[in-house]
Write a protein that holds these residues in place. Structure first.
Motif, mmCIF file in Angstrom:
data_model
loop_
_atom_site.group_PDB
_atom_site.id
_atom_site.type_symbol
_atom_site.label_atom_id
_atom_site.label_comp_id
_atom_site.label_asym_id
_atom_site.label_seq_id
_atom_site.Cartn_x
_atom_site.Cartn_y
_atom_site.Cartn_z
ATOM 1 N N GLY A 203 0.837 -1.196 0.000
ATOM 2 C CA GLY A 203 0.000 0.000 0.000
ATOM 3 C C GLY A 203 0.864 1.235 0.000
ATOM 4 O O GLY A 203 2.049 1.174 0.355
ATOM 5 N N HIS A 204 0.280 2.367 -0.371
ATOM 6 C CA HIS A 204 1.085 3.591 -0.452
ATOM 7 C C HIS A 204 1.505 4.086 0.930
ATOM 8 O O HIS A 204 2.653 4.448 1.156
ATOM 9 N N MET A 205 0.561 4.118 1.860
ATOM 10 C CA MET A 205 0.827 4.562 3.231
ATOM 11 C C MET A 205 0.512 3.410 4.176
ATOM 12 O O MET A 205 -0.524 2.762 4.054
ATOM 13 N N LEU A 206 1.416 3.157 5.104
ATOM 14 C CA LEU A 206 1.230 2.091 6.090
ATOM 15 C C LEU A 206 1.256 2.724 7.480
ATOM 16 O O LEU A 206 2.001 3.677 7.711
ATOM 17 N N TRP A 207 0.404 2.210 8.374
ATOM 18 C CA TRP A 207 0.469 2.769 9.715
ATOM 19 C C TRP A 207 0.653 1.678 10.765
ATOM 20 O O TRP A 207 0.346 0.517 10.540
ATOM 21 N N ILE A 208 1.202 2.122 11.919
ATOM 22 C CA ILE A 208 1.412 1.274 13.081
ATOM 23 C C ILE A 208 0.321 1.608 14.081
ATOM 24 O O ILE A 208 0.063 2.778 14.377
ATOM 25 N N GLY A 209 -0.320 0.590 14.638
ATOM 26 C CA GLY A 209 -1.432 0.807 15.537
ATOM 27 C C GLY A 209 -1.007 1.137 16.954
ATOM 28 O O GLY A 209 0.156 0.984 17.351
ATOM 29 N N GLU A 210 -1.969 1.566 17.743
ATOM 30 C CA GLU A 210 -1.737 1.878 19.152
ATOM 31 C C GLU A 210 -1.215 0.655 19.908
ATOM 32 O O GLU A 210 -0.376 0.786 20.806
ATOM 33 N N ARG A 211 -1.675 -0.533 19.532
ATOM 34 C CA ARG A 211 -1.271 -1.747 20.245
ATOM 35 C C ARG A 211 0.077 -2.295 19.783
ATOM 36 O O ARG A 211 0.608 -3.207 20.401
ATOM 37 N N THR A 212 0.623 -1.767 18.696
ATOM 38 C CA THR A 212 1.854 -2.346 18.138
ATOM 39 C C THR A 212 2.982 -1.326 17.983
ATOM 40 O O THR A 212 3.947 -1.580 17.270
ATOM 41 N N ARG A 213 2.865 -0.186 18.658
ATOM 42 C CA ARG A 213 3.866 0.867 18.461
ATOM 43 C C ARG A 213 5.030 0.794 19.454
ATOM 44 O O ARG A 213 5.771 1.768 19.620
ATOM 45 N N SER A 214 5.214 -0.349 20.096
ATOM 46 C CA SER A 214 6.342 -0.516 21.008
ATOM 47 C C SER A 214 7.654 -0.240 20.282
ATOM 48 O O SER A 214 7.904 -0.762 19.194
ATOM 49 N N LEU A 215 8.498 0.563 20.902
ATOM 50 C CA LEU A 215 9.726 1.005 20.240
ATOM 51 C C LEU A 215 10.637 -0.153 19.875
ATOM 52 O O LEU A 215 11.330 -0.113 18.856
ATOM 53 N N ASP A 216 10.636 -1.208 20.675
ATOM 54 C CA ASP A 216 11.505 -2.362 20.391
ATOM 55 C C ASP A 216 10.735 -3.506 19.741
ATOM 56 O O ASP A 216 11.220 -4.639 19.694
ATOM 57 N N GLY A 217 9.540 -3.235 19.221
ATOM 58 C CA GLY A 217 8.734 -4.268 18.600
ATOM 59 C C GLY A 217 9.031 -4.430 17.121
ATOM 60 O O GLY A 217 9.640 -3.576 16.469
ATOM 61 N N ALA A 218 8.554 -5.534 16.565
ATOM 62 C CA ALA A 218 8.827 -5.857 15.168
ATOM 63 C C ALA A 218 8.110 -4.923 14.206
ATOM 64 O O ALA A 218 8.585 -4.693 13.093
ATOM 65 N N HIS A 219 6.965 -4.360 14.606
ATOM 66 C CA HIS A 219 6.239 -3.460 13.700
ATOM 67 C C HIS A 219 7.018 -2.169 13.463
ATOM 68 O O HIS A 219 7.106 -1.684 12.330
#
Length: 389
Positions: A203-219
């Motif tokens: 997709g053109h724009m991708l976003w990270i959700g509130e539940r997956t925005r951990s700084l050391d996470g894979a997202h």
């Protein structure tokens, strides 16, 4: 594919429990052999437009289904969403006297995070529905078991949708979705042979959700490695330090248009929680786009058991968003909405009101409640009046 598999093996929140890891890896490899869904040039074009939004020279309207389904990947369904987004853009552009950038939650929103991994009915416990890219809505063991082959169905549905969008809406309509399902995103990551840059071709724009925005996470790790415009959802617990650390990780060069901060605070909290975030980010990373998601913080259950939202709460959060930015002298850059192009009855209120009693008439969402076309246009008119005042 070694890089893809390495990321897939790192800790990641909100991922399904795929029963057969080998089958999942085969699907990721098969996705890697498919044509990209979007091109780096298209992503760069959106990046430039979002840079204009960040500079206060444009406005963003982003919207579509909470969760797309394969059954509704047909022109009649996404055509209605495109039309209502264009109508909203026309209303807002005329009121604001600014260009309006239109981005659909279309051709990729086939996965959903869930607050619980399981669902219980009549004593039976099964995996929660996580979107058509993972499992089925029907409450049976067969339907609710995550199936990696569904990721290939998601690719085909997105491909068909994008083909139609390019014919119908042209090159100035962009797509977006939450980059939730990392096997799908990694399988569709590509390196541009002209520039050597990595980008997410889903997709053109991708976003990270509130539940997956951990700084050391894979997202966050995935998003930091692609050159697409990236959104980050921010709930009321986000601190200025959290946001600045995410910006530093995702956009160390402070590229205008790269980061869109999508606030989802609730009508009751936005006026208190948002100001310190805007102040700190403006002082340290001014080239971001601020967007209001007035949907996710205002969900509640009706007496009849339907998840719903009040139109007045949605509007009030938008009003609070504009009030904060006006007080601080910053640009309220856009709206991020869950909406339908149909006359659904999922959110209560509006001038042609949906009542608590009428929620069941056309409650058709696969997950969370959406504004119907009349409510979406009414919101655009109200925001237009707000900007004129």
């Amino acid at each position: 594919m070694m890089r893809s598999h390495a990321v897939l093996d790192s800790p990641a929140a909100q991922q399904p429990e795929w029963p057969d890891p080998c089958a999942l890896r085969d699907v990721v490899d098969e996705l890697a052999g498919q044509p990209p869904l979007v091109s780096p040039r298209e992503c760069d074009r959106l990046l430039a437009k979002l840079a204009s939004v960040a500079a206060g020279e444009a406005f963003l309207i982003q919207g579509g289904d909470c969760a797309e389904t394969f059954a509704e990947a047909v022109p009649a369904t996404y055509g209605g969403k495109v039309r209502v987004l264009r109508q909203m853009a026309g209303v807002l552009g005329a009121s604001m006297r600014l260009p309006v950038v239109t981005v659909g939650r279309i051709a990729g929103q086939y996965g959903k995070p869930r607050s619980s991994a399981t669902e219980t009915r009549g004593g039976t416990v099964l995996p929660s529905y996580r979107g058509d890219a993972v499992n089925g809505m029907d409450f049976s063991a067969q339907e609710r078991t995550p199936d990696p082959r569904r990721l290939l169905q998601a690719y085909r549905a997105a491909s068909d949708t994008l083909m139609w969008l390019r014919d119908f809406a042209g090159e100035e309509f962009f797509t977006s979705h939450e980059a939730l399902l990392l096997p799908y995103e990694m399988g569709l990551s590509r390196t541009d042979f002209l520039t050597g840059r990595r980008f997410g071709s889903s997709g053109h724009m991708l976003w990270i959700g509130e539940r997956t925005r951990s700084l050391d996470g894979a997202h966050v790790e995935f998003a930091a490695g692609v050159c697409n415009p990236i959104g980050v959802k921010l709930g009321p617990t986000a601190s200025p330090a959290d946001v600045l650390a995410l910006i530093e990780r995702l956009d160390p060069d402070r590229q205008p248009g790269r980061i869109t901060l999508i606030t989802r605070m609730s009508a009751g909290k936005i006026r208190d929680v948002l100001p310190p975030l805007v102040e700190e980010v403006t002082a340290n990373a001014p080239a971001v786009t601020w967007v209001c998601d007035p949907m996710h913080g205002n969900t509640f259950s009706s007496p009849s058991g339907y998840k719903t939202r009040r139109f007045d709460d949605v509007l009030d959060e938008v009003v609070g968003f504009f009030e904060v930015h006006r007080a601080l002298g910053t640009h309220p850059g856009g709206l991020h909405l869950e909406l339908s192009g149909e006359a659904v009855t999922e959110c209560v209120g509006g001038s042609l009101p949906v009542t608590m009693e009428s929620l069941g008439q056309r409650y058709e969402t696969a997950c969370d409640p959406r504004l119907n076309r009349d409510q979406a246009l009414e919101l655009a008119v109200a925001v237009g009046k707000l900007t004129r005042s």
